[in-house]
Design an enzyme around this catalytic site. Structure first.
Site, PDB file in Angstrom:
ATOM      1  N   HIS A  63       0.839  -1.192   0.000  1.00 64.26           N
ATOM      2  CA  HIS A  63       0.000   0.000   0.000  1.00 64.26           C
ATOM      3  C   HIS A  63       0.878   1.247   0.000  1.00 64.26           C
ATOM      4  O   HIS A  63       2.092   1.170   0.196  1.00 64.26           O
ATOM      5  CB  HIS A  63      -0.960   0.006   1.198  1.00 64.26           C
ATOM      6  CG  HIS A  63      -0.310  -0.245   2.518  1.00 64.26           C
ATOM      7  ND1 HIS A  63       0.457   0.681   3.149  1.00 64.26           N
ATOM      8  CD2 HIS A  63      -0.292  -1.344   3.301  1.00 64.26           C
ATOM      9  CE1 HIS A  63       0.901   0.185   4.280  1.00 64.26           C
ATOM     10  NE2 HIS A  63       0.473  -1.066   4.394  1.00 64.26           N
TER      11      HIS A  63
HETATM   12  P1  TYD Z   1      -1.809  -2.778   7.295  1.00 65.44           P
HETATM   13  O1  TYD Z   1      -1.388  -1.356   7.380  1.00 65.44           O
HETATM   14  O2  TYD Z   1      -2.488  -3.231   6.039  1.00 65.44           O
HETATM   15  O3  TYD Z   1      -0.563  -3.730   7.566  1.00 65.44           O
HETATM   16  P2  TYD Z   1       0.905  -3.803   6.923  1.00 65.44           P
HETATM   17  O4  TYD Z   1       1.078  -2.635   6.054  1.00 65.44           O
HETATM   18  O5  TYD Z   1       1.817  -3.671   8.082  1.00 65.44           O
HETATM   19  O6  TYD Z   1       1.055  -5.105   6.259  1.00 65.44           O
HETATM   20  O7  TYD Z   1      -2.713  -3.102   8.554  1.00 65.44           O
HETATM   21  C1  TYD Z   1      -3.183  -4.407   8.813  1.00 65.44           C
HETATM   22  C2  TYD Z   1      -4.444  -4.292   9.657  1.00 65.44           C
HETATM   23  O8  TYD Z   1      -4.175  -3.661  10.914  1.00 65.44           O
HETATM   24  C3  TYD Z   1      -5.536  -3.466   8.989  1.00 65.44           C
HETATM   25  O9  TYD Z   1      -6.782  -4.111   9.236  1.00 65.44           O
HETATM   26  C4  TYD Z   1      -5.522  -2.145   9.716  1.00 65.44           C
HETATM   27  C5  TYD Z   1      -4.987  -2.512  11.092  1.00 65.44           C
HETATM   28  N1  TYD Z   1      -4.167  -1.442  11.683  1.00 65.44           N
HETATM   29  C6  TYD Z   1      -4.659  -0.679  12.718  1.00 65.44           C
HETATM   30  O10 TYD Z   1      -5.794  -0.880  13.189  1.00 65.44           O
HETATM   31  N2  TYD Z   1      -3.865   0.294  13.265  1.00 65.44           N
HETATM   32  C7  TYD Z   1      -2.625   0.549  12.797  1.00 65.44           C
HETATM   33  O11 TYD Z   1      -1.915   1.457  13.319  1.00 65.44           O
HETATM   34  C8  TYD Z   1      -2.120  -0.232  11.689  1.00 65.44           C
HETATM   35  C9  TYD Z   1      -0.752   0.006  11.115  1.00 65.44           C
HETATM   36  C10 TYD Z   1      -2.920  -1.204  11.166  1.00 65.44           C
END
Ligand code: TYD
Length: 137
Positions: free
Chosen positions: A53
């Protein structure tokens, strides 16, 4: 300067001590933003990939606080792979950069300092949408 050139490794202070080393980070001092949120990835299974992302406003510093992993940054024109394996180096990631994390070593911990609270509206989660917006900039 291209967007990807704004992303860089920051050498953090390291207080070497025979009792163990210490590294610290203060918002707007060692890093170019105030710290609003910290999160970490751990217990990452072998072969897993994270990220996938980009963000509209969020700035981040990504640190391998334990073990190692790779971060691939992509500004829509150029890609750059960074191997993080020291807790005293942080990778600064500016807004509008697509990132993918892979090659996690067993037991690694990825700590992220973030400039803003969690906001789902700040994400690009679709690469094609991201590229479309980048091509208009
Ligand atoms: P995501 O940002 O997609 O993970 P990564 O980039 O680290 O692979 O986040 C995964 C899940 O966690 C998504 O459902 C959103 C949640 N999340 C939060 O609730 N708070 C946060 O600060 C972060 C980073 C993610």
């Amino acid at each position: 300067m291209s967007l990807i050139e704004k992303c860089r490794l920051i050498n953090l202070p390291k207080i070497a001590d025979e009792r163990g080393n210490l590294t610290f980070i203060e918002g707007n001092k060692q890093i170019p933003f105030g710290i609003e949120r910290v999160y970490y990835l751990y217990d990452v299974p072998g072969g897993a990939e994270r990220g996938g992302h980009a963000h509209k406003q969020l700035e981040q510093l990504i640190i391998a606080s334990s073990g190692s992993f790779d971060v691939v940054l992509d500004d829509g024109n150029q890609k750059k792979r960074f191997h993080l394996n020291r807790p005293y180096f942080g990778l600064y990631v500016c807004p509008y950069i697509w990132r993918e994390l892979d090659n996690f070593s067993s037991g690694s911990v990825c700590t992220v300092m973030a400039s803003r609270p969690y906001e789902e509206d700040d994400y690009f989660r679709n690469y094609k949408d991201y590229l479309l917006v980048r091509s208009r900039k």
